[in-house]
Design a protein around this motif. Sequence first.
Motif, mmCIF file in Angstrom:
data_model
loop_
_atom_site.group_PDB
_atom_site.id
_atom_site.type_symbol
_atom_site.label_atom_id
_atom_site.label_comp_id
_atom_site.label_asym_id
_atom_site.label_seq_id
_atom_site.Cartn_x
_atom_site.Cartn_y
_atom_site.Cartn_z
ATOM 1 N N THR A 1 45.745 42.747 37.606
ATOM 2 C CA THR A 1 45.998 42.011 36.357
ATOM 3 C C THR A 1 45.652 42.864 35.138
ATOM 4 O O THR A 1 45.872 42.449 34.004
ATOM 5 C CB THR A 1 45.170 40.706 36.297
ATOM 6 N N LEU B 1 49.399 29.720 31.602
ATOM 7 C CA LEU B 1 48.357 29.759 32.623
ATOM 8 C C LEU B 1 46.993 29.467 31.993
ATOM 9 O O LEU B 1 46.178 28.712 32.543
ATOM 10 C CB LEU B 1 48.364 31.127 33.320
ATOM 11 N N PHE C 1 48.844 37.755 38.621
ATOM 12 C CA PHE C 1 48.305 36.486 38.102
ATOM 13 C C PHE C 1 48.856 35.303 38.889
ATOM 14 O O PHE C 1 48.131 34.381 39.235
ATOM 15 C CB PHE C 1 48.683 36.297 36.628
ATOM 16 N N SER C 2 50.160 35.325 39.174
ATOM 17 C CA SER C 2 50.723 34.130 39.791
ATOM 18 C C SER C 2 50.276 33.995 41.240
ATOM 19 O O SER C 2 49.968 32.891 41.688
ATOM 20 C CB SER C 2 52.237 34.054 39.599
ATOM 21 N N SER D 1 46.285 33.109 41.104
ATOM 22 C CA SER D 1 45.916 31.787 40.586
ATOM 23 C C SER D 1 46.318 30.658 41.538
ATOM 24 O O SER D 1 45.787 29.567 41.478
ATOM 25 C CB SER D 1 46.511 31.572 39.195
ATOM 26 N N GLU D 2 47.269 30.944 42.443
ATOM 27 C CA GLU D 2 47.649 29.947 43.442
ATOM 28 C C GLU D 2 46.565 29.785 44.511
ATOM 29 O O GLU D 2 46.418 28.726 45.108
ATOM 30 C CB GLU D 2 48.923 30.390 44.172
ATOM 31 N N LEU E 1 43.719 38.072 31.193
ATOM 32 C CA LEU E 1 44.642 37.001 30.809
ATOM 33 C C LEU E 1 44.603 36.780 29.291
ATOM 34 O O LEU E 1 45.647 36.578 28.657
ATOM 35 C CB LEU E 1 44.267 35.705 31.541
ATOM 36 N N ASN F 1 39.663 38.985 35.495
ATOM 37 C CA ASN F 1 41.023 38.437 35.435
ATOM 38 C C ASN F 1 41.217 37.594 34.175
ATOM 39 O O ASN F 1 42.261 37.649 33.536
ATOM 40 C CB ASN F 1 41.336 37.546 36.652
ATOM 41 N N GLU G 1 36.105 25.880 33.714
ATOM 42 C CA GLU G 1 36.884 27.067 33.338
ATOM 43 C C GLU G 1 36.864 27.247 31.827
ATOM 44 O O GLU G 1 36.760 28.354 31.310
ATOM 45 C CB GLU G 1 38.342 26.950 33.816
ATOM 46 N N LEU H 1 44.232 26.455 32.748
ATOM 47 C CA LEU H 1 42.809 26.689 33.019
ATOM 48 C C LEU H 1 41.920 25.903 32.050
ATOM 49 O O LEU H 1 40.876 25.374 32.441
ATOM 50 C CB LEU H 1 42.477 28.180 32.916
ATOM 51 N N PRO I 1 39.998 31.331 42.806
ATOM 52 C CA PRO I 1 39.543 31.240 41.414
ATOM 53 C C PRO I 1 39.645 32.641 40.789
ATOM 54 O O PRO I 1 39.387 33.628 41.472
ATOM 55 C CB PRO I 1 38.080 30.801 41.520
ATOM 56 N N LEU I 2 40.028 32.729 39.527
ATOM 57 C CA LEU I 2 40.137 34.037 38.882
ATOM 58 C C LEU I 2 38.743 34.569 38.562
ATOM 59 O O LEU I 2 37.828 33.797 38.261
ATOM 60 C CB LEU I 2 40.964 33.923 37.601
#
Length: 696
Positions: free
Chosen positions: A612, A660, A625-626, A629-630, A642, A638, A670, A664, A633-634
Amino acid sequence: MKLTFSLLFLIFSGLIFGQPQPAIDFLVGEIELQIEPITQKIEGKVTYLFEVNQKTDSVFLDAKNMNFTSVLLNGKKVRYNENKEKITFYKKLKAGRRYDLTLLYTTIPKQTVYFLGWQDSEAVNKQIWTQGQGKYTSHWLPSFDDMTEKVEFDLSIIFDEDYDVIANGILKKTELKDGYRTWVFDMKKPMSSYLLAFAIGQYESKNSKSNSGIPLELYYYPKDSLNVEPTYRYTGQIFNFLNDEIGIDYPWQNYKQIPVRDFLYAGMENTGTTLFSDGFVIDSIAFEDKNYVNVNAHEMAHQWFGNLVTERDGNHHWLHEGFATFYALLAEKELFGEDYFYWKLYKSARQLQKLAQQGKAEALTDPLASSLTFYEKGAWALYALRTTIGDSAFRKGVQAYLNKFKYSNATISDFIKEVQRFTDSDLKEFGQTWLQDRNFPYEEVKKILSTSSVDIKTYLDLQQELSTSSMSNEEIIKRVWMKTTSTRLKENIILDYRKSLSDSFIKEAFNSKDLKIRQALCITTDRIPVILKEAFESLLEDKSYITVENALYRLWISFPDDRIGYLDKTKGIVGLPNKNVRLVWLLLAVLTKDYLNDEQKESYTEELFGYTSPEYSFEVRQNAFSLLSEVFPLTDQNIADLLNAAVHHSWQFRNYARKLLETLLKDESEKERIIELSKKLKGKELRYIKSKLEVE
Ligand SMILES: [Zn+2]
């Protein structure tokens, strides 16, 4: 310009027209720039030679946020006034006289010039490049937002000698002084300011000549020498084809193509100097998935349609994008055959028909139409015109139009008038149906396609039969399938009717060697039934990164006992420039029980989460990222990446990151973490997150 395909629906051209200045004709612009990459400051000097058509007492240039230190008319100080948009000087000027105007200025451009990687440690990541169309060259050069002001520009750029500087025109010479080099470029013909460009970075080039003797310079990063052939495959053929097909010689001295990092679009046709996204720099396997051929031909066609003859304003944008799209399609027909050509036309027709069904159809004469309309409906209009009046009249009309308006500007009706001279058919109806009407004439389109292509006719008949017959879909499809040899027809049957087909039919279909049919079988199947297990496993060997990525993922999900074997087989494959295979592989490897020892797990996890970072292209970052994030946890890093992505210059990536981030922020814990992390931010990133948190 060419937008990436997935964005065609989203973008509106948003054209703002510059203000014309009929009293004055600017003839020559001599530009000298010194660029300071760390502060992003540009120090410039420009001398314009201009002629007065009617007497006047003031002249302006578009100049965004510039500081002028000297303004001289014929070498003498002149009274002037500047604001954030323009500089205007005041002097009684006589008709018929020529003057020269010299401006010294400094500026830190807010847009149009992009500085990348100057905060990184990697020298190869460092670039500076420009995007004039839609972003305004007047952010770095006092110039003309109005496209009808055409000037013969010559650029000189002073920069660190360890880099390469590439700009419009012929490189006449370079001079070295105190570790700085001056690159001196020369142009011979006039053009609109939006087509000025430069790119700075570390490059090598492969040079050749077209059949007509035009030097072709293909630039690449030193690390990519093995990718030059697949990336630029067919470049010479496309150039020669366009030159012959258009029938007017390429109008500039040379043609350069330069890949750049994190470009805003797929490509941009600056005069003789196309910049394009380095996401098209590929190996020969990726060539099957995503190559540069179409964008290559599109930007090249603009050298005539847009650069030689320029639209008068955005109401005539069809003259740029419709033509570039159409001629690129003709070049692809030459390279890949008629089957390819008609299926592509058919697919764009379906998209346009869908847009019409949603009530969003647009006229080609609407300056705010979407790209789908300008590009694809625009190309269709030309194909329909050519079919109506015949190849010979069409070519003569196009040549007459280019000759009459060369190095100048034109309107749609200028073009129609020229074509009308060579045909007895009255073009009023054409104009009404294709240019003024909002609707897309799908019935007419289907008729044209059915008479041109047997395969498309078969397909349209099949669609009809499937929606009316009482027979089972599979029976109907089977009959067509057995009869045809067209691989594109089979591919499209799978893509559209996979759900109607039994597993045993699909198993038979897997016998095909055609990569696209096999890819269609792969991406239209979610859970793999046991009967197809072996067939799917064979996909891991296909020469397509999209196929391998999708097959790996689907096999991993469907057959847990064989995960280790699938991972071993695909270990080390990186994939497309967005690292599609590598990212999925890392994710699955980390998730697979008993596959990795602790040390491996740590190093793969670090690699996966590291993608990232701004070190990587935004395509890689978005992909990372995609996926992350699925599933996970970032990490704090990250999130920091972002926040950085949320102010990226590429709006599609920026929007992705902002969405995104919004998701969050809905989570309280978050949100707290983001507030904590934003304390370390400065500048644009801080301003953005502050404004976001205030709204929340
Ligand atoms: Zn274009």
